[in-house]
Design a protein around this motif. Structure first.
Motif, mmCIF file in Angstrom:
data_model
loop_
_atom_site.group_PDB
_atom_site.id
_atom_site.type_symbol
_atom_site.label_atom_id
_atom_site.label_comp_id
_atom_site.label_asym_id
_atom_site.label_seq_id
_atom_site.Cartn_x
_atom_site.Cartn_y
_atom_site.Cartn_z
ATOM 1 N N ARG A 37 9.742 -25.203 -74.458
ATOM 2 C CA ARG A 37 9.258 -25.137 -72.817
ATOM 3 C C ARG A 37 8.734 -26.444 -72.340
ATOM 4 N N VAL A 38 8.479 -27.530 -73.221
ATOM 5 C CA VAL A 38 8.322 -28.912 -72.487
ATOM 6 C C VAL A 38 9.625 -29.786 -72.125
ATOM 7 N N ILE A 39 10.837 -28.962 -72.433
ATOM 8 C CA ILE A 39 12.106 -30.005 -72.164
ATOM 9 C C ILE A 39 12.263 -29.998 -70.676
ATOM 10 N N PRO A 40 11.877 -29.118 -69.746
ATOM 11 C CA PRO A 40 12.171 -29.272 -68.403
ATOM 12 C C PRO A 40 11.297 -30.316 -67.830
ATOM 13 N N THR A 41 9.924 -30.253 -68.125
ATOM 14 C CA THR A 41 9.052 -31.620 -67.654
ATOM 15 C C THR A 41 9.570 -32.735 -68.205
ATOM 16 N N ILE A 42 10.227 -32.945 -69.368
ATOM 17 C CA ILE A 42 10.580 -34.069 -70.117
ATOM 18 C C ILE A 42 11.938 -34.600 -69.399
ATOM 19 N N MET A 43 12.708 -33.696 -69.154
ATOM 20 C CA MET A 43 14.021 -34.052 -68.290
ATOM 21 C C MET A 43 13.590 -34.470 -67.159
ATOM 22 N N CYS A 44 12.920 -33.775 -66.176
ATOM 23 C CA CYS A 44 12.794 -34.164 -64.713
ATOM 24 C C CYS A 44 12.076 -35.580 -64.639
ATOM 25 N N ILE A 45 10.703 -35.691 -65.500
ATOM 26 C CA ILE A 45 10.079 -36.794 -65.534
ATOM 27 C C ILE A 45 10.821 -38.170 -66.069
ATOM 28 N N ASN A 46 11.403 -37.791 -66.998
ATOM 29 C CA ASN A 46 12.156 -39.096 -67.796
ATOM 30 C C ASN A 46 13.442 -39.638 -66.794
ATOM 31 N N ILE A 47 13.897 -38.783 -66.363
ATOM 32 C CA ILE A 47 15.221 -39.071 -65.737
ATOM 33 C C ILE A 47 14.898 -39.515 -64.338
ATOM 34 N N GLY A 48 13.939 -39.064 -63.529
ATOM 35 C CA GLY A 48 13.582 -39.448 -62.214
ATOM 36 C C GLY A 48 12.795 -40.679 -62.289
ATOM 37 N N PHE A 49 11.925 -40.958 -63.171
ATOM 38 C CA PHE A 49 11.372 -42.162 -63.151
ATOM 39 C C PHE A 49 12.124 -43.441 -63.900
ATOM 40 N N ASN A 50 12.710 -43.149 -64.872
ATOM 41 C CA ASN A 50 13.431 -44.068 -65.418
ATOM 42 C C ASN A 50 14.791 -44.615 -64.747
ATOM 43 N N VAL A 51 15.349 -43.769 -64.136
ATOM 44 C CA VAL A 51 16.494 -44.131 -63.305
ATOM 45 C C VAL A 51 15.828 -45.408 -62.159
ATOM 46 N N GLY A 52 14.703 -44.978 -61.622
ATOM 47 C CA GLY A 52 14.210 -46.176 -60.811
ATOM 48 C C GLY A 52 13.709 -47.268 -61.477
ATOM 49 N N TYR B 131 10.486 -31.217 -60.594
ATOM 50 C CA TYR B 131 9.235 -31.156 -61.432
ATOM 51 C C TYR B 131 8.120 -30.247 -60.708
ATOM 52 N N LEU B 132 7.842 -30.515 -59.504
ATOM 53 C CA LEU B 132 6.878 -29.664 -59.002
ATOM 54 C C LEU B 132 6.959 -28.422 -58.797
ATOM 55 N N PHE B 133 8.154 -27.733 -58.857
ATOM 56 C CA PHE B 133 8.394 -26.304 -59.244
ATOM 57 C C PHE B 133 8.445 -25.780 -60.617
ATOM 58 N N ILE B 134 8.479 -26.639 -61.611
ATOM 59 C CA ILE B 134 8.624 -26.307 -63.059
ATOM 60 C C ILE B 134 7.312 -26.540 -63.636
ATOM 61 N N ALA B 135 6.522 -27.656 -62.996
ATOM 62 C CA ALA B 135 5.436 -28.297 -63.797
ATOM 63 C C ALA B 135 4.664 -27.205 -64.549
ATOM 64 N N ILE B 136 4.240 -27.420 -65.898
ATOM 65 C CA ILE B 136 3.464 -26.738 -66.790
ATOM 66 C C ILE B 136 2.002 -27.251 -66.613
ATOM 67 N N PRO B 137 1.134 -26.276 -66.314
ATOM 68 C CA PRO B 137 -0.260 -26.692 -65.762
ATOM 69 C C PRO B 137 -0.906 -27.461 -67.271
#
Length: 642
Positions: free
Chosen positions: A365-380, A609-615
């Protein structure tokens, strides 16, 4: 008349238990030296890799007209992205070796030996007579990609855990010391990086001229090899001080096989299981295609969208990008909810030790957050690759004579990567300010902790700002005049012609040392570097804490390895295609497109991420308390199962 003496019996003072000494200096210092030297070596090698690849493998005099380097910038950047990719794949391998075969102590020991061998090979490849022919390039690639990248990846996930293992968490004093250890560990990473930024990265190109690469790379890589060899010696010397528990043998526990059985069973019954298999299967596929494309080079495959001196988009990078997009989309969508996972019908042989279905769900269940945050931030974040290259066509002169001698820069020019010091400085400044002042104050005002989502959004805003700043600096740089050759250097190989203009001062860290400096200080690039570091402390460590907090204890190491892959490998696949727009000559190519593409990816994945974020767990517990539907955990495990 006599006097009678009376004595009062005083209670004996209470004997206090002697306060235990700090293990940070007595034990963990030996371990921290390994990490400091490893980061020093890595940040000596990685920032200078593009310059070495551009300068090695041929003699400058044999270059055809119109070429300024042996290897094009696009190919060099793609190879460096692949090096980083391997370095971030290896932690998964290193974590498995430590947890199931060798244990952390032996894993650190033997892979430090491998690391030393790799850097030593790179030192040999930098000997001028070897560097000028194809054998030098071959030795460098084997040393970097086979030994050094694997060594750093295997060390990375184990050193911090091995250091924490030296403390007895049941003892209050040592538990407090253990918490401090992680802060010191994070600082040590940046201390090693600072020495590389200030010293060895500039040393590498200190002797480059239009006639040859000189001995700068040899000195730089040789210094890194000596540092890593000394760290190995220090680590071995500390062996008697390490706790017996941290050196004991390990027991293999079925984990990966159980996760695989859960997903394959679900694939026979649902579309979600099939999509999950697709996402995981494409991950090694696109990494392999990226690596293959980097190794065969741009000349051996079709190239699209080639502009100016930029190499263009290669066929392999385009295929890898498509596969990466499909894989990431599938994993983000399908693992947002994992109700489709059911207990498996048959467990492996070690039934009593096998992980449960709930534990598997906690990891997935942590994979969506890991993918969105890691890819989105580290490309920049990879915009830092461009800041250093741009600085190499700016004014990078060092005018303080005694500092030239101290830093071994006889020709008085910094490497453009020197200015990445801004990134290290911002981390060292931001961490104590944010953690010691800002967050506590905000928490006090709000009456509750700052949510991870707010940290991520702020971090993304900063990385987008950093890329915008980098683009603005590049636009200003292009409008500045070139620096004329000083009178005392006229006629030397430190000056040359460019676009029909004679006697211009050349930047040593530019490709082949043959491009002129614009009259704009390289110190301006310190700004986007600094902004990037401020964003980094709000994203990367927060994401690692998220993974630790949300995943079942027995699967934390595996998922931390997956986090590192998503942090370094997947963004490298995306930036490999963007690297096609990085020109060899920054004055002739669409480098601004790279900044725009970086920000586009960051914005898209932040929205996702804002759509799939785990509280946050604290918020989930509070919400269930309010509704009266809180589930009490009674199995003695962490609250990850709430």
């Amino acid at each position: 008349m006599g006097t009678e003496e009376t004595t009062a019996t005083l209670p004996e003072p209470k004997q206090l238990a002697p306060k235990k000494g700090s293990k940070l200096c007595s034990v963990c210092l030996f371990i921290l030296v390994v990490e400091a030297c490893e980061r020093f070596c890595y940040y000596t090698i990685f920032p200078t890799m593009v310059q070495y690849l551009e300068d090695a493998g041929c003699e400058y005099g044999t270059l055809m007209e119109g070429r300024t380097s042996c290897m094009g910038a696009s190919s060099a950047f793609a190879l460096r992205s692949s090096f980083r990719m391997i370095a971030y794949i290896s932690p998964l391998f290193g974590g498995y070796i430590a947890d199931n075969i060798l244990g952390r102590y032996k894993t650190i020991l033997w892979f430090t030996v491998i690391y030393v061998i790799g850097v030593s090979m790179m030192t040999v490849s930098a000997i001028p007579s070897i560097m000028d022919n194809s054998s030098g390039l071959a030795i460098y690639i084997v040393g970097a990609f086979v030994f050094t990248a694997v060594g750093t990846g295997a060390i990375k996930p184990n050193v911090v855990n091995f250091g924490a293992d030296q403390y007895d968490a049941a003892d209050p004093d040592e538990a407090a010391q253990q918490k401090s250890f992680f802060s010191y560990f994070y600082m040590v990473i940046n201390i090693g990086s600072v020495f590389a930024s200030v010293w060895t990265s500039s040393m590498a190109t200190s002797d480059v001229s239009s006639s040859g690469a000189g001995t700068g790379f040899l000195k730089s890589f040789g210094t890194a090899a000596v540092a890593m060899a000394l760290s190995l010696l220090v680590f071995v010397i500390g062996t008697p001080k390490y706790s017996a528990k941290s050196k004991e043998s390990v027991t293999k526990v079925p984990m990966v096989s159980v996760i695989r059985r859960h997903i394959t069973q679900a694939a026979r019954e649902s579309i979600e299981g099939k999509l999950s298999i697709l996402g995981f299967s494409l991950l090694p596929a696109y990494l392999a295609v990226t690596l293959l494309g980097s190794l065969i080079g741009t000349d051996s495959q079709p190239v699209f969208l080639k502009f100016g001196t930029a190499g263009g988009i290669t066929l392999c990078s385009a295929i890898a990008f498509v596969l990466c997009t499909i894989s990431s989309f599938a994993l983000i969508i399908v693992h947002r909810k994992n109700d489709w996972l059911k207990p498996i019908a048959e467990l492996p042989g070690q039934v009593s030790q096998a992980i449960s279905t709930d534990e598997v769900k906690s990891a997935l269940r942590v994979i969506p957050t890991i993918m969105c945050i890691n890819i989105g931030f580290n490309v920049g974040y990879n915009g830092m690759d461009i800041y250093g290259a741009a600085a190499c066509q700016m004014d990078v002169r060092l005018d303080v004579s005694w500092l030239k001698d101290v830093l071994l820069l006889p020709n008085g020019q910094f490497n453009g990567n020197f200015f990445s010091l801004g990134n290290n400085a911002s981390i060292i400044i931001a961490v104590p300010f944010i953690e010691g002042f800002l967050f506590p104050k905000l928490t006090q005002l709000r009456g509750k902790p700052i949510p991870r989502k707010a940290k991520y959004v702020t971090g993304f805003a900063l990385i987008i700002l950093a890329n915008v700043t980098g683009a603005l600096i590049e636009l200003v740089r292009r409008g500045r005049d070139f620096i004329p050759c000083p009178a005392d250097l006229v006629g030397s190989d430190k000056c040359g012609a460019y676009n029909g203009v004679d006697n211009l001062l050349l930047a040593q860290c530019s490709p082949g040392g043959q491009l002129p400096m614009n009259d704009m200080s390289g110190w301006w690039t310190l700004i986007p570097y600094f902004i990037t570091g401020c964003g980094e402390v709000l994203v990367n460590p927060v994401l690692q804490e998220f993974c630790f907090d949300e995943v079942a204890p027995r699967l934390r190491s595996i998922m931390m390895g997956f986090t590192l892959i998503a942090m370094g490998c997947t963004p490298s696949v995306i930036t490999a295609i963007f690297a096609g727009f990085v020109p060899t000559d920054m004055n002739n190519g669409p480098v601004i497109w790279c900044y725009m593409a970086n920000n586009m990816v960051s914005i898209i994945l932040l929205i996702a991420y804002l759509f799939i974020a785990i509280p946050d767990k604290a918020e989930r517990v509070q919400d269930t308390d309010i509704t009266g539907a809180c589930t009490t955990v009674t199995d003695g495990s962490d609250a990850w199962s709430i």
